[in-house]
Write a protein that holds these residues in place. Structure first.
Motif, short mmCIF file in Angstrom:
data_model
loop_
_atom_site.label_atom_id
_atom_site.label_comp_id
_atom_site.label_asym_id
_atom_site.label_seq_id
_atom_site.Cartn_x
_atom_site.Cartn_y
_atom_site.Cartn_z
N THR A 33 2.93 7.69 -14.82
CA THR A 33 0.99 7.43 -14.32
C THR A 33 1.14 6.36 -14.20
OG1 THR A 33 0.76 8.59 -16.47
CG2 THR A 33 0.78 10.10 -14.60
N GLY A 34 1.24 5.54 -15.15
CA GLY A 34 0.86 4.51 -15.39
C GLY A 34 1.67 3.29 -13.98
N VAL A 35 2.47 3.43 -13.77
CA VAL A 35 3.22 2.67 -12.39
C VAL A 35 1.05 3.44 -11.64
CG1 VAL A 35 4.48 2.34 -11.13
CG2 VAL A 35 5.18 2.69 -13.03
N ALA A 36 1.57 4.99 -11.10
CA ALA A 36 1.19 4.84 -10.25
C ALA A 36 -0.72 4.71 -10.45
CB ALA A 36 1.21 6.38 -9.90
N ASN A 37 -0.54 4.59 -11.66
CA ASN A 37 -2.21 4.02 -11.50
C ASN A 37 -2.09 2.67 -10.97
OD1 ASN A 37 -3.66 6.62 -12.75
ND2 ASN A 37 -2.38 6.36 -14.99
N TYR A 38 -1.27 1.65 -12.06
CA TYR A 38 -1.56 0.51 -10.94
C TYR A 38 -1.13 0.64 -9.71
CZ TYR A 38 -0.49 -2.32 -15.17
OH TYR A 38 -1.20 -2.60 -16.16
N VAL A 39 -0.15 1.31 -8.86
CA VAL A 39 -0.29 1.31 -7.26
C VAL A 39 -1.83 2.02 -6.47
CG1 VAL A 39 1.34 3.13 -5.93
CG2 VAL A 39 2.23 1.66 -7.28
N GLY A 40 -2.32 3.08 -7.21
CA GLY A 40 -3.49 3.33 -6.82
C GLY A 40 -4.71 2.83 -7.11
N ALA A 41 -4.52 1.38 -7.77
CA ALA A 41 -5.30 0.83 -8.38
C ALA A 41 -5.85 0.01 -6.97
CB ALA A 41 -5.99 0.02 -9.51
N VAL A 42 -3.94 -1.09 -6.82
CA VAL A 42 -4.32 -2.24 -5.79
C VAL A 42 -4.54 -1.49 -4.34
CG1 VAL A 42 -2.37 -3.22 -4.41
CG2 VAL A 42 -2.15 -3.19 -7.12
N ALA A 43 -4.05 -0.08 -4.19
CA ALA A 43 -4.31 0.51 -2.97
C ALA A 43 -5.83 0.74 -2.60
CB ALA A 43 -3.95 1.62 -2.56
N ILE A 44 -6.84 1.17 -3.95
CA ILE A 44 -7.70 0.99 -2.98
C ILE A 44 -8.66 0.29 -3.47
CG2 ILE A 44 -10.47 2.34 -4.63
CD1 ILE A 44 -8.38 4.50 -5.86
N ALA A 45 -8.14 -1.16 -3.96
CA ALA A 45 -8.44 -2.25 -4.25
C ALA A 45 -8.73 -2.36 -2.32
CB ALA A 45 -8.26 -3.21 -5.21
N VAL A 46 -7.47 -2.55 -2.05
CA VAL A 46 -7.57 -3.42 -0.33
C VAL A 46 -8.11 -2.61 0.42
CG1 VAL A 46 -5.85 -3.25 1.52
CG2 VAL A 46 -5.19 -3.96 -1.16
N TRP A 47 -8.95 -1.00 0.24
CA TRP A 47 -9.04 -0.92 1.08
C TRP A 47 -10.85 -0.84 0.73
CZ3 TRP A 47 -12.81 3.89 -1.06
CH2 TRP A 47 -13.63 4.45 0.13
N ILE A 48 -11.41 -0.85 -0.43
CA ILE A 48 -12.78 -1.69 -0.57
C ILE A 48 -12.90 -2.97 0.09
CG2 ILE A 48 -14.14 -2.08 -2.10
CD1 ILE A 48 -13.00 -0.02 -3.76
N ILE A 49 -11.76 -3.56 0.55
CA ILE A 49 -11.65 -5.02 0.70
C ILE A 49 -11.44 -4.91 2.44
CG2 ILE A 49 -10.27 -7.77 1.28
CD1 ILE A 49 -9.58 -7.09 -1.81
N LEU A 50 -10.86 -4.02 2.98
CA LEU A 50 -10.78 -4.36 4.13
C LEU A 50 -12.38 -3.42 4.40
CD1 LEU A 50 -7.76 -2.66 5.06
CD2 LEU A 50 -8.24 -4.84 5.73
N LEU A 51 -13.02 -2.54 4.42
CA LEU A 51 -14.60 -2.33 4.32
C LEU A 51 -15.18 -3.22 3.97
CD1 LEU A 51 -14.88 1.40 2.45
CD2 LEU A 51 -14.25 1.09 5.19
N ALA A 52 -15.18 -4.58 3.55
CA ALA A 52 -16.22 -5.06 2.89
C ALA A 52 -16.29 -6.14 4.17
CB ALA A 52 -16.22 -6.04 1.28
N VAL A 53 -15.10 -6.40 4.68
CA VAL A 53 -14.93 -7.31 5.42
C VAL A 53 -14.81 -7.05 6.92
CG1 VAL A 53 -13.14 -9.07 4.85
CG2 VAL A 53 -11.67 -7.06 5.92
N GLY A 54 -15.29 -5.84 7.33
CA GLY A 54 -15.53 -4.55 8.38
C GLY A 54 -14.37 -4.48 9.09
N ALA A 55 -13.49 -4.06 8.53
CA ALA A 55 -12.04 -3.20 9.44
C ALA A 55 -11.85 -1.95 9.42
CB ALA A 55 -10.50 -4.05 8.50
N GLU A 56 -13.50 -1.67 9.29
CA GLU A 56 -13.38 0.29 9.15
C GLU A 56 -12.75 1.11 10.18
OE1 GLU A 56 -16.05 -2.01 9.59
OE2 GLU A 56 -17.40 -1.36 7.62
N SER A 57 -12.71 0.63 11.35
CA SER A 57 -11.49 0.55 12.75
C SER A 57 -9.84 0.67 12.75
CB SER A 57 -11.61 -0.14 14.07
OG SER A 57 -11.23 -1.46 13.33
N SER A 58 -9.45 -0.20 10.97
CA SER A 58 -8.35 -0.23 11.20
C SER A 58 -7.66 1.16 9.97
CB SER A 58 -7.49 -2.14 11.23
OG SER A 58 -8.51 -1.85 9.23
N ILE A 59 -8.78 0.79 9.55
CA ILE A 59 -7.81 1.90 8.22
C ILE A 59 -9.01 3.98 8.73
CG2 ILE A 59 -8.22 0.25 6.69
CD1 ILE A 59 -11.35 0.93 5.16
N GLY A 60 -9.85 3.49 9.18
CA GLY A 60 -10.06 4.73 10.02
C GLY A 60 -9.25 5.52 9.95
#
Length: 130
Positions: A33-60
């Protein structure tokens, strides 16, 4: 001339000697779960960054059709992972104070923590559904 690497060395018999118990499973799950938390945190951070730069359509696609179920399962699994890791971390904190080292109680608490992590996960996701 014999090198130390070519000599057969005896293997540790730990797998043959130790029987499986809840504390072992808890230790392995804590690391996983420690490893999964790291992977999940990175995935959510990438998702938030993509939303912030306006790439909603690429992750829709993550929230459309069958992929929405995969995304939801991943987020629920991440929630369980965080809940379990936090609860088991509390147990480790008690261990740091010298409490809860008895074998029987430790195994029981391991099982309780594995099952108990379902409660905050379910409460969160049932409330998100409303």
């Amino acid at each position: 001339m014999s090198s130390e690497w070519s000599d057969p060395r005896p293997m540790s018999p730990h797998l043959q000697v130790w029987r499986w118990h809840a504390t072992m499973a808890s230790s392995i799950l804590h690391r996983a779960t420690g490893v999964a938390n790291y992977v999940g945190a990175v995935a959510i951070a990438v998702w938030i960054i993509l939303l912030a730069v306006g790439a909603e359509s690429s992750i829709g696609f993550l929230f459309e059709g069958w992929m929405a179920w995969v995304t939801r399962f991943g987020l629920i699994a991440l929630t369980y992972s965080v809940s379990y890791h936090w609860l088991n971390g509390l147990r480790h904190l008690f261990w740091d104070f010298g409490k809860g080292y008895d074998a029987k109680g430790s195994n029981q608490r391991s099982i309780l923590i594995m099952i108990g992590a379902v409660i905050p996960t379910a409460l969160l996701w049932l409330n998100l559904g409303n």
